[in-house]
Design a protein around this motif. Structure first.
Motif, PDB file in Angstrom:
ATOM      1  N   TYR A  14     -11.483  -8.081 -33.305  1.00 16.21           N
ATOM      2  CA  TYR A  14     -12.018  -7.233 -34.371  1.00 16.21           C
ATOM      3  C   TYR A  14     -13.356  -7.826 -34.797  1.00 16.21           C
ATOM      4  O   TYR A  14     -13.384  -8.949 -35.319  1.00 16.21           O
ATOM      5  CB  TYR A  14     -11.045  -7.178 -35.542  1.00 16.21           C
ATOM      6  N   GLY A  15     -14.432  -7.110 -34.578  1.00  9.49           N
ATOM      7  CA  GLY A  15     -15.750  -7.655 -34.893  1.00  9.49           C
ATOM      8  C   GLY A  15     -15.941  -8.950 -34.126  1.00  9.49           C
ATOM      9  O   GLY A  15     -15.647  -9.037 -32.932  1.00  9.49           O
ATOM     10  N   PRO A  16     -16.383  -9.990 -34.823  1.00  7.12           N
ATOM     11  CA  PRO A  16     -16.604 -11.256 -34.121  1.00  7.12           C
ATOM     12  C   PRO A  16     -15.302 -12.017 -33.804  1.00  7.12           C
ATOM     13  O   PRO A  16     -15.317 -12.943 -32.987  1.00  7.12           O
ATOM     14  CB  PRO A  16     -17.462 -12.058 -35.109  1.00  7.12           C
ATOM     15  N   ALA A  17     -14.206 -11.632 -34.437  1.00  2.00           N
ATOM     16  CA  ALA A  17     -12.944 -12.380 -34.251  1.00  2.00           C
ATOM     17  C   ALA A  17     -12.286 -12.025 -32.920  1.00  2.00           C
ATOM     18  O   ALA A  17     -12.076 -10.846 -32.615  1.00  2.00           O
ATOM     19  CB  ALA A  17     -11.985 -12.072 -35.397  1.00  2.00           C
ATOM     20  N   VAL A  18     -11.962 -13.049 -32.131  1.00  2.00           N
ATOM     21  CA  VAL A  18     -11.263 -12.829 -30.864  1.00  2.00           C
ATOM     22  C   VAL A  18      -9.766 -13.015 -31.090  1.00  2.00           C
ATOM     23  O   VAL A  18      -9.332 -14.029 -31.630  1.00  2.00           O
ATOM     24  CB  VAL A  18     -11.760 -13.829 -29.789  1.00  2.00           C
ATOM     25  N   VAL A  19      -8.965 -12.006 -30.708  1.00  2.00           N
ATOM     26  CA  VAL A  19      -7.502 -12.099 -30.842  1.00  2.00           C
ATOM     27  C   VAL A  19      -6.860 -12.255 -29.459  1.00  2.00           C
ATOM     28  O   VAL A  19      -6.044 -13.140 -29.237  1.00  2.00           O
ATOM     29  CB  VAL A  19      -6.931 -10.865 -31.577  1.00  2.00           C
ATOM     30  N   LEU A  20      -7.242 -11.390 -28.519  1.00  2.00           N
ATOM     31  CA  LEU A  20      -6.713 -11.496 -27.151  1.00  2.00           C
ATOM     32  C   LEU A  20      -7.652 -12.404 -26.360  1.00  2.00           C
ATOM     33  O   LEU A  20      -8.850 -12.138 -26.276  1.00  2.00           O
ATOM     34  CB  LEU A  20      -6.637 -10.116 -26.495  1.00  2.00           C
ATOM     35  N   THR A  21      -7.078 -13.461 -25.790  1.00  2.00           N
ATOM     36  CA  THR A  21      -7.943 -14.497 -25.213  1.00  2.00           C
ATOM     37  C   THR A  21      -7.949 -14.489 -23.686  1.00  2.00           C
ATOM     38  O   THR A  21      -8.319 -15.469 -23.054  1.00  2.00           O
ATOM     39  CB  THR A  21      -7.508 -15.889 -25.707  1.00  2.00           C
ATOM     40  N   GLY A  22      -7.518 -13.382 -23.084  1.00  2.00           N
ATOM     41  CA  GLY A  22      -7.499 -13.319 -21.620  1.00  2.00           C
ATOM     42  C   GLY A  22      -6.145 -12.817 -21.137  1.00  2.00           C
ATOM     43  O   GLY A  22      -5.411 -13.525 -20.461  1.00  2.00           O
ATOM     44  N   VAL A  23      -5.835 -11.558 -21.495  1.00  2.00           N
ATOM     45  CA  VAL A  23      -4.521 -10.974 -21.179  1.00  2.00           C
ATOM     46  C   VAL A  23      -4.568 -10.286 -19.822  1.00  2.00           C
ATOM     47  O   VAL A  23      -5.487  -9.510 -19.549  1.00  2.00           O
ATOM     48  CB  VAL A  23      -4.111  -9.954 -22.277  1.00  2.00           C
ATOM     49  N   LEU A  46      -3.275  -5.607 -28.573  1.00  2.00           N
ATOM     50  CA  LEU A  46      -3.282  -5.223 -27.163  1.00  2.00           C
ATOM     51  C   LEU A  46      -3.149  -3.702 -27.016  1.00  2.00           C
ATOM     52  O   LEU A  46      -3.919  -3.070 -26.280  1.00  2.00           O
ATOM     53  CB  LEU A  46      -2.164  -5.951 -26.401  1.00  2.00           C
ATOM     54  N   ILE A  47      -2.180  -3.113 -27.735  1.00  2.00           N
ATOM     55  CA  ILE A  47      -2.028  -1.648 -27.681  1.00  2.00           C
ATOM     56  C   ILE A  47      -3.333  -0.988 -28.137  1.00  2.00           C
ATOM     57  O   ILE A  47      -3.845  -0.071 -27.490  1.00  2.00           O
ATOM     58  CB  ILE A  47      -0.859  -1.190 -28.603  1.00  2.00           C
ATOM     59  N   THR A  54     -10.350  -1.442 -30.766  1.00  2.00           N
ATOM     60  CA  THR A  54     -10.684  -2.824 -31.130  1.00  2.00           C
ATOM     61  C   THR A  54     -12.094  -3.115 -30.603  1.00  2.00           C
ATOM     62  O   THR A  54     -12.727  -2.252 -29.996  1.00  2.00           O
ATOM     63  CB  THR A  54      -9.708  -3.830 -30.479  1.00  2.00           C
ATOM     64  N   THR A  55     -12.549  -4.340 -30.827  1.00  2.00           N
ATOM     65  CA  THR A  55     -13.852  -4.735 -30.288  1.00  2.00           C
ATOM     66  C   THR A  55     -13.637  -5.373 -28.922  1.00  2.00           C
ATOM     67  O   THR A  55     -13.002  -6.433 -28.807  1.00  2.00           O
ATOM     68  CB  THR A  55     -14.539  -5.749 -31.226  1.00  2.00           C
ATOM     69  N   TYR A  56     -14.129  -4.692 -27.902  1.00  2.00           N
ATOM     70  CA  TYR A  56     -13.986  -5.187 -26.524  1.00  2.00           C
ATOM     71  C   TYR A  56     -15.011  -6.295 -26.265  1.00  2.00           C
ATOM     72  O   TYR A  56     -16.167  -6.169 -26.644  1.00  2.00           O
ATOM     73  CB  TYR A  56     -14.205  -4.007 -25.561  1.00  2.00           C
ATOM     74  N   LYS A  57     -14.549  -7.378 -25.645  1.00  2.00           N
ATOM     75  CA  LYS A  57     -15.476  -8.482 -25.314  1.00  2.00           C
ATOM     76  C   LYS A  57     -15.681  -8.578 -23.799  1.00  2.00           C
ATOM     77  O   LYS A  57     -16.807  -8.558 -23.335  1.00  2.00           O
ATOM     78  CB  LYS A  57     -14.926  -9.825 -25.819  1.00  2.00           C
TER      79      LYS A  57
END
Ligand SMILES: Nc1ncnc2c1ncn2[C@@H]1O[C@H](COP(=O)(O)OP(=O)(O)OP(=O)(O)O)[C@@H](O)[C@H]1O
Length: 241
Positions: A14-23, A46-47, A54-57
């Protein structure tokens, strides 16, 4: 079976925050996946990333052979993703029937079939969304997603906060749609054993990455994994666990 979804090293948040780290995981056409993990491990993220809110990186989301990681959210439903968000998002000022038809797409799921699946919705078809109980709203959210005639159904904690009788009714529907009719689905659920009985495979998330992937039946038999990563008590026959 052919591949329907392949997620590769997905990093999102979300924005600058990374939640999924390589799923990373895969789903074949007709397969169902239980998406498990303790609170805050990234299941909803993930959903939401599959749906595009979400914010895609970085990484890939290959759906039906096409990388949709940068596809706008409004185009993903048309590609075949049917989403039932945790907060249901039904249209409160539209009737049940209007909710069902507003976003419907042609296919095998018609009003008639959906009403047959959810007789309660047929009885309440002229009621407004805001006149429904929580359980009826959840049924409407699932029914509306089916009316999109998706290739992949994404259900985020569909049983949460519902009375046991409604949970049983919805489990019956999921059994019919997923196990018997073979609609591909990803289901987030806290009640691990309940959902492992209805799905083909399972992944467990922890701190934004996949720490376990197996057939659902293998995870169901793995008390150590269930208790250490999901907090599920030991013993195969614990109803509701
Ligand atoms: N809109 C948001 N903005 C910033 N951070 C968020 C947002 N939504 C969730 N998070 C954070 O992302 C992390 C993962 O949350 P997520 O909701 O994906 O977990 P979850 O596994 O679905 O948990 P739960 O079972 O509680 O729903 C948490 O640390 C959460 O605080």
């Amino acid at each position: 079976m052919s591949e329907l979804l392949r997620v590769e090293e997905l990093v999102a948040g979300y924005g600058p925050a990374v939640v999924l780290t390589g799923v990373s995981f895969k789903l074949e056409e007709g397969e169902s996946l239980a998406l498990l993990g303790r609170n805050g491990t990234g299941k909803t993220t993930l959903i939401n990333s599959l749906v595009g809110v979400t914010t895609y990186k970085s990484g890939r989301i290959v759906f039906d052979g096409k990388d949709i990681a940068r596809t706008p959210v409004e185009s993903r439903a048309a590609l075949g993703l049917g989403w039932v968000p945790q907060e249901r998002n039904i249209f409160r000022s539209l009737s049940v029937e209007e909710n069902l038809t507003a976003t419907a797409r042609p296919g095998t799921w018609t009003l008639e079939r959906v009403y047959e699946l959810f007789p309660r919705l047929a009885e309440r078809k002229t009621n407004m969304g805001n006149q429904l109980s929580g359980g009826e709203q959840q049924m409407l959210a699932v029914a509306r997603a089916l009316m999109l005639n998706p290739r992949l159904l994404l259900l985020d904690e569909p049983l949460e906060g519902l009375a046991p009788i409604i949970v049983d009714e919805l489990m019956g529907v999921l059994h019919r749609v997923v196990s018997e009719e073979g609609l591909s689905a990803i289901i987030v659920e806290q009640k691990a054993r309940k959902i492992l009985n209805e799905t083909d495979k399972a992944i467990i998330l922890d701190r934004g990455s996949v720490i376990h992937e197996s057939a659902s039946r293998d995870l169901l038999a793995d008390d150590a994994m269930l208790s250490s990563h999901l907090g599920v008590a030991q013993g195969a026959a614990r109803p509701g666990a």
